[in-house]
Structures are given as C-alpha cells and as structure tokens.
Scaffold this motif. Structure first.
Motif, PDB file in Angstrom:
ATOM      1  N   ALA A 125       0.825  -1.208   0.000  1.00 23.88           N
ATOM      2  CA  ALA A 125       0.000   0.000   0.000  1.00 23.88           C
ATOM      3  C   ALA A 125       0.858   1.257   0.000  1.00 23.88           C
ATOM      4  O   ALA A 125       1.959   1.286   0.572  1.00 23.88           O
ATOM      5  N   GLY A 126       0.327   2.294  -0.625  1.00 20.23           N
ATOM      6  CA  GLY A 126       0.944   3.609  -0.534  1.00 20.23           C
ATOM      7  C   GLY A 126       0.419   4.310   0.700  1.00 20.23           C
ATOM      8  O   GLY A 126      -0.689   4.835   0.708  1.00 20.23           O
ATOM      9  N   ILE A 127       1.215   4.292   1.778  1.00 21.82           N
ATOM     10  CA  ILE A 127       0.748   4.778   3.076  1.00 21.82           C
ATOM     11  C   ILE A 127       1.276   6.186   3.330  1.00 21.82           C
ATOM     12  O   ILE A 127       2.475   6.443   3.224  1.00 21.82           O
ATOM     13  N   LYS A 128       0.374   7.086   3.654  1.00 22.76           N
ATOM     14  CA  LYS A 128       0.747   8.447   4.020  1.00 22.76           C
ATOM     15  C   LYS A 128       0.659   8.603   5.533  1.00 22.76           C
ATOM     16  O   LYS A 128      -0.309   8.172   6.147  1.00 22.76           O
ATOM     17  N   GLN A 129       1.684   9.189   6.131  1.00 22.38           N
ATOM     18  CA  GLN A 129       1.705   9.404   7.566  1.00 22.38           C
ATOM     19  C   GLN A 129       1.059  10.750   7.900  1.00 22.38           C
ATOM     20  O   GLN A 129       1.322  11.750   7.247  1.00 22.38           O
ATOM     21  N   VAL A 130       0.200  10.757   8.887  1.00 17.80           N
ATOM     22  CA  VAL A 130      -0.351  12.006   9.385  1.00 17.80           C
ATOM     23  C   VAL A 130       0.024  12.136  10.855  1.00 17.80           C
ATOM     24  O   VAL A 130       0.064  11.151  11.597  1.00 17.80           O
ATOM     25  N   VAL A 131       0.339  13.337  11.266  1.00 21.88           N
ATOM     26  CA  VAL A 131       0.788  13.584  12.631  1.00 21.88           C
ATOM     27  C   VAL A 131      -0.420  13.842  13.518  1.00 21.88           C
ATOM     28  O   VAL A 131      -1.275  14.667  13.189  1.00 21.88           O
ATOM     29  N   ALA A 132      -0.478  13.148  14.630  1.00 24.49           N
ATOM     30  CA  ALA A 132      -1.604  13.315  15.542  1.00 24.49           C
ATOM     31  C   ALA A 132      -1.422  14.569  16.382  1.00 24.49           C
ATOM     32  O   ALA A 132      -0.313  15.079  16.550  1.00 24.49           O
ATOM     33  N   VAL A 133      -2.518  15.054  16.923  1.00 20.97           N
ATOM     34  CA  VAL A 133      -2.457  16.179  17.844  1.00 20.97           C
ATOM     35  C   VAL A 133      -1.895  15.700  19.176  1.00 20.97           C
ATOM     36  O   VAL A 133      -1.810  14.503  19.452  1.00 20.97           O
ATOM     37  N   SER A 134      -1.516  16.642  20.009  1.00 20.26           N
ATOM     38  CA  SER A 134      -0.943  16.320  21.307  1.00 20.26           C
ATOM     39  C   SER A 134      -1.927  15.516  22.150  1.00 20.26           C
ATOM     40  O   SER A 134      -3.134  15.782  22.160  1.00 20.26           O
ATOM     41  N   GLU A 135      -1.401  14.519  22.866  1.00 19.64           N
ATOM     42  CA  GLU A 135      -2.233  13.718  23.768  1.00 19.64           C
ATOM     43  C   GLU A 135      -1.758  13.884  25.199  1.00 19.64           C
ATOM     44  O   GLU A 135      -1.765  12.963  25.998  1.00 19.64           O
ATOM     45  N   GLU A 136      -1.355  15.086  25.523  1.00 23.45           N
ATOM     46  CA  GLU A 136      -0.869  15.381  26.862  1.00 23.45           C
ATOM     47  C   GLU A 136      -1.934  15.016  27.900  1.00 23.45           C
ATOM     48  O   GLU A 136      -3.112  15.322  27.743  1.00 23.45           O
ATOM     49  N   GLY A 137      -1.498  14.347  28.948  1.00 21.38           N
ATOM     50  CA  GLY A 137      -2.421  13.948  29.997  1.00 21.38           C
ATOM     51  C   GLY A 137      -2.971  12.551  29.839  1.00 21.38           C
ATOM     52  O   GLY A 137      -3.678  12.053  30.712  1.00 21.38           O
ATOM     53  N   ARG A 138      -2.625  11.870  28.717  1.00 18.46           N
ATOM     54  CA  ARG A 138      -3.152  10.526  28.491  1.00 18.46           C
ATOM     55  C   ARG A 138      -2.249   9.445  29.051  1.00 18.46           C
ATOM     56  O   ARG A 138      -2.585   8.277  29.006  1.00 18.46           O
ATOM     57  N   ALA A 139      -1.062   9.802  29.528  1.00 12.82           N
ATOM     58  CA  ALA A 139      -0.091   8.801  29.975  1.00 12.82           C
ATOM     59  C   ALA A 139      -0.681   7.963  31.113  1.00 12.82           C
ATOM     60  O   ALA A 139      -1.323   8.474  32.030  1.00 12.82           O
ATOM     61  N   LEU A 140      -0.447   6.653  31.046  1.00 10.22           N
ATOM     62  CA  LEU A 140      -0.895   5.756  32.100  1.00 10.22           C
ATOM     63  C   LEU A 140       0.083   5.770  33.259  1.00 10.22           C
ATOM     64  O   LEU A 140       1.246   6.153  33.118  1.00 10.22           O
ATOM     65  N   GLN A 141      -0.389   5.330  34.401  1.00  9.11           N
ATOM     66  CA  GLN A 141       0.490   5.190  35.559  1.00  9.11           C
ATOM     67  C   GLN A 141       1.622   4.225  35.214  1.00  9.11           C
ATOM     68  O   GLN A 141       1.381   3.168  34.640  1.00  9.11           O
ATOM     69  N   PRO A 142       2.865   4.586  35.538  1.00  4.83           N
ATOM     70  CA  PRO A 142       3.987   3.678  35.225  1.00  4.83           C
ATOM     71  C   PRO A 142       3.763   2.299  35.820  1.00  4.83           C
ATOM     72  O   PRO A 142       3.254   2.154  36.932  1.00  4.83           O
ATOM     73  N   MET A 143       4.138   1.275  35.046  1.00  3.16           N
ATOM     74  CA  MET A 143       3.925  -0.105  35.505  1.00  3.16           C
ATOM     75  C   MET A 143       4.637  -0.397  36.809  1.00  3.16           C
ATOM     76  O   MET A 143       4.192  -1.221  37.607  1.00  3.16           O
TER      77      MET A 143
END
Length: 273
Positions: A104-122
C-alpha cells in the motif's frame, strides 16, 4: 495499490460486512496512540461515496472514535475528533478484501498532542516487577511486562487474513519472560484449527497477546520415533511461548525493528454465511 470499486470488506469473523463505492488509493497511518496500538490504516470515505452495510449482527463496540468487532477484534470504522483527519468518515483499509499493507501507498499524518493521556507507570502497579519493556492496551485495563530485551527475540509480521486486520507484529518470548496484568479484561478470538487465541481488550479492542494451544499431543503418536522426537521438540518450544503484540509496548519504535515479514496473503480465507 488501487482496486476498482465497489470495495468489499468485513471484520475477520464476518459478522460485520460492508461495500464501498470508491477506489482504494492512498491510505493514512495516524500517529495517535490509539491508531498506533491498533495499527489502523485509514481510507477516507468521500461524501459522494456509497457505503453500504451488507451484514450487521450487532457486534460493533464503540471506543472513543473507534468501532471494532466485539467477537474477533477487527477495527472497522473511525471518526477522528481532532488533528488532520478531524471530521473525516474513515474505514480501516485493513478490513478490505485484497488489501496488502506491504504494497500500500501509506501516508503518515501527525496526531495532535495527547498530553495527559499517559498511564500510571507499571512499576507503580501492584505486582509489577522490574522489566525491560512495559506495555498496555489503549485504555490501560490490560498491561504487560516483558522481562527480555527485544533485540534478542524474533519479531515477525505477516499478512494472513487475521494478522492483516489486526496489524499484528509478534514477538515471541517464553511465558516466564512475560507478566500479564488484567487477563480478565480480555476476550479471546479463536478461528480455523484453534491452535492460537487472540486476546483483545474488551473495552478498547487492542490485541495485546496471543495464547498458544497447539494441536492435541496425540496427533503425533503415529509418527516414527525419530521424527516424533524432532516434532515434539518444536511443539514444546511453541507451547512455552507467550507471544506479544509489539505495538502495545511503550517506548518501542517498531518501525525501526528488524521485522521478519512474510508476504503470504489470504489464500484459503473464506466467510461462512
């Protein structure tokens, strides 16, 4: 790659099927955390395209902007709420018949910031041990620890009917090298000979790990002794594995890994009405 419309697609188990009057041209890989864990490759549904659901057994589960099959786990549709694909109606190209992600001819798109989504460290999770790699589904209800370094393990990807839909990139440690937290929050999909079971998060649909069952050991009883010894060695090695989906591991750039890719295709895959 390009096919004349209408396109035909479905989740792997076939309980949700659709047709789309469009050409399969460029597809888009979104960089958000959900799309990366699911490996979705999005095809825009233009306003003048005819999207028709030909079968719907009520199996689709909604999670954020995603809809996935609650029986086999295939991500089917999405509608981003932000970023370059905001407001677009999207179909996962991986669910379309004849789609080969290796071509496939795949085009990359950059996502918006997801600040605050980080999970608690394992390391802060009760029962967690020091590990080389940590990972999880998107919602965090299923988490894994890999006690071995990935460079020392084989990493494989193929485009069989199931793996192409789930974008599965497998790494194959032994069971004593893996810790899984939240198994009770998964559903398992088995198909074909049922030698393997895919464990998806019930909430977000991400394929986290596989369970290996293999055939009944009695199937080897008729083999000559010298052949049986070799085959059983392979069998017990496979049974000792706890395959993981590399996509769920945090801080692993799977695009840069040395992945053994097998372009086997989906020959033999049929849907039962």
């Amino acid at each position: 790659m390009s096919f004349p419309g209408p396109l035909r697609g479905n989740c792997h188990c076939g309980r949700f099927r659709f047709t789309l009057s469009a050409n399969l041209g460029d597809v888009f890989a979104c960089g958000c955390s959900l799309c990366r864990k699911l490996g979705c490759l999005w095809l825009r549904v233009a306003p003048d395209s005819e999207f028709t659901v030909s079968r719907d057994d009520g199996v689709l589960v909604a999670y954020e902007e995603l809809k996935f099959c609650g029986k086999c786990g295939t991500p089917v549709m999405g509608e981003h709420q932000a970023g370059p694909l905001n407001g677009e109606v999207l179909v996962n190209a991986r669910a379309i018949w004849g789609f080969n992600p290796f071509e496939a001819g795949i085009k990359q798109v950059v996502a918006v910031s997801e600040e605050g989504r980080a999970l608690q460290p394992m390391d802060m999770v009760p029962g967690a041990l020091p590990a080389k790699h940590h990972g999880s589904c998107h919602c965090g209800k299923v988490r894994v620890q890999l006690l071995a370094e990935i460079p020392g393990l084989e990493v494989k990807e193929d485009n069989c009917s199931s793996c192409v839909r789930n974008a599965y990139i497998g790494v194959y440690p032994t069971k004593d090298q893996v810790r899984v937290h939240g198994r009770e929050n998964t559903f398992e999909y088995l198909y074909g000979r049922k030698f393997n079971g895919e464990a998806h998060c019930k909430t977000c649909g991400v394929l986290v790990f596989n369970n290996v069952y293999g055939p009944l050991i009695s199937v080897f009883d008729s083999l000559p002794p010298e052949r049986k010894e070799v085959v059983l060695g392979i069998y017990w090695k496979n049974m000792a594995m706890q395959p993981l989906n590399v996509r769920v591991l945090d801080n692993v750039n799977f695009e840069s890994l040395d992945v053994n890719r097998a372009d086997e295709g989906t020959e033999g895959y049929v849907l039962v009405d």
